[in-house]
Write an enzyme that holds these catalytic residues in place. Structure first.
Site, PDB file in Angstrom:
ATOM      1  N   ARG A  25       0.825  -1.195   0.000  1.00 33.84           N
ATOM      2  CA  ARG A  25       0.000   0.000   0.000  1.00 33.84           C
ATOM      3  C   ARG A  25       0.865   1.251   0.000  1.00 33.84           C
ATOM      4  NH1 ARG A  25      -3.838  -1.001   4.038  1.00 33.84           N
ATOM      5  NH2 ARG A  25      -4.855  -2.245   2.443  1.00 33.84           N
ATOM      6  N   GLY A  92      -5.212   2.751   7.240  1.00 33.99           N
ATOM      7  CA  GLY A  92      -5.234   1.298   7.287  1.00 33.99           C
ATOM      8  C   GLY A  92      -6.630   0.742   7.123  1.00 33.99           C
ATOM      9  N   GLU A 184      -3.129  -0.773  15.527  1.00 37.66           N
ATOM     10  CA  GLU A 184      -2.016   0.169  15.653  1.00 37.66           C
ATOM     11  C   GLU A 184      -2.333   1.516  16.305  1.00 37.66           C
ATOM     12  OE1 GLU A 184      -1.107  -2.820  12.707  1.00 37.66           O
ATOM     13  OE2 GLU A 184      -2.567  -1.227  12.386  1.00 37.66           O
ATOM     14  N   ASP A 212     -13.810  -5.652   6.516  1.00 36.08           N
ATOM     15  CA  ASP A 212     -14.678  -6.775   6.852  1.00 36.08           C
ATOM     16  C   ASP A 212     -15.522  -6.367   8.044  1.00 36.08           C
ATOM     17  OD1 ASP A 212     -13.283  -8.227   9.469  1.00 36.08           O
ATOM     18  OD2 ASP A 212     -11.839  -7.264   8.152  1.00 36.08           O
TER      19      ASP A 212
END
Length: 248
Positions: A25, A92, A184, A212
């Site tokens: 990414r 993220g 994180e 998800d």
């Protein structure tokens, strides 16, 4: 001297750094053809923790892989701060658990419950609420809304265990108003707060794509998106973060 893990010198990272967990990414951000970093150059590839610097709309921006989990992110952030980073935005993914949270949605974290070992180690058992910087978070929210996106804004939980088998895991955290699980943000917010406490103008925020969700029936079965849909949703999140970071 270069840091142990980020083999770069002071000045090679911009004051604004985006922090994806995935090195792929990081490369994608650096190479995005319609709004990523211009003139991007590789500034770190040690241990596959890819870092790039370039410009976005004329302003210096860096992107640095943080890895998975707070142990890895805390190393990266500690070294970025020594190298002069001032604004840190985690970009993220999260597993959504909040009511109404769906895959591809954008979550902007205002705080992160520290359910991880690294933040607990820093705190030595002291109670503490790791929170995002207000102005940087508001910039993320305002930028998203200006692009027609309605983000979920609120608390996430930073955890160490991805596949948690506890039967009440989701129901307990959902009942507390937590929007999603990630791995994180609590350490990022803590380290930024510690730097502020030492007199440094360091700010941190967190934008997350819902990759998800756990079902509304609160079973262990989840709803997942395709990799193609995930890439499209994360690209949108990255553009929001780049624009917000340049305005806050």
């Amino acid at each position: 001297m270069p840091q142990i893990h980020l083999r770069a010198e002071v000045g090679e990272y911009a004051p604004l750094v985006l922090l994806p967990g995935d090195p792929n990414r990081a490369t994608r951000i650096a190479e995005m053809f319609d709004g990523g970093l211009e003139g991007s150059r590789l500034v770190n590839d040690h241990r596959g923790m890819l870092g790039y610097s370039g410009t976005y709309q004329g302003s210096p921006v860096s992107v640095q892989t943080s890895g998975i989990g707070t142990p890895s992110l805390s190393i990266v952030v500690e070294e970025l701060l020594r190298l002069g980073a001032k604004r840190l935005i985690r970009v993220g993914t999260t597993g959504g658990i909040g009511r109404g949270v769906r895959v591809t949605d954008l979550v902007i974290a205002t705080s992160a419950a520290p359910v991880d070992g690294t933040t607990a180690t820093y705190l030595h058992g002291d109670p503490y609420a790791p929170v995002a910087d207000f102005d940087l978070t508001r910039a993320l929210v305002d930028t998203a809304r200006a692009r027609g996106i309605s983000p979920h804004v609120g608390q996430v939980a930073t955890v160490d265990v991805f596949y948690n088998p506890d039967e009440d895991y989701v129901t307990k955290w959902r009942s507390r108003g937590v929007l999603g699980f990630e791995m994180e943000a609590a350490a990022l917010f803590y380290l930024a707060g510690r730097a502020q406490g030492a007199g440094s103008d360091v700010r941190a925020a967190c934008a997350l794509t819902v990759s998800d969700t756990l079902s509304e029936e609160e079973t262990s079965e989840g709803t997942y998106m395709s990799l193609e849909d995930l890439e499209r949703a994360t690209d949108t999140m990255i553009r929001v973060a780049l624009r917000a970071g340049g305005t806050a």
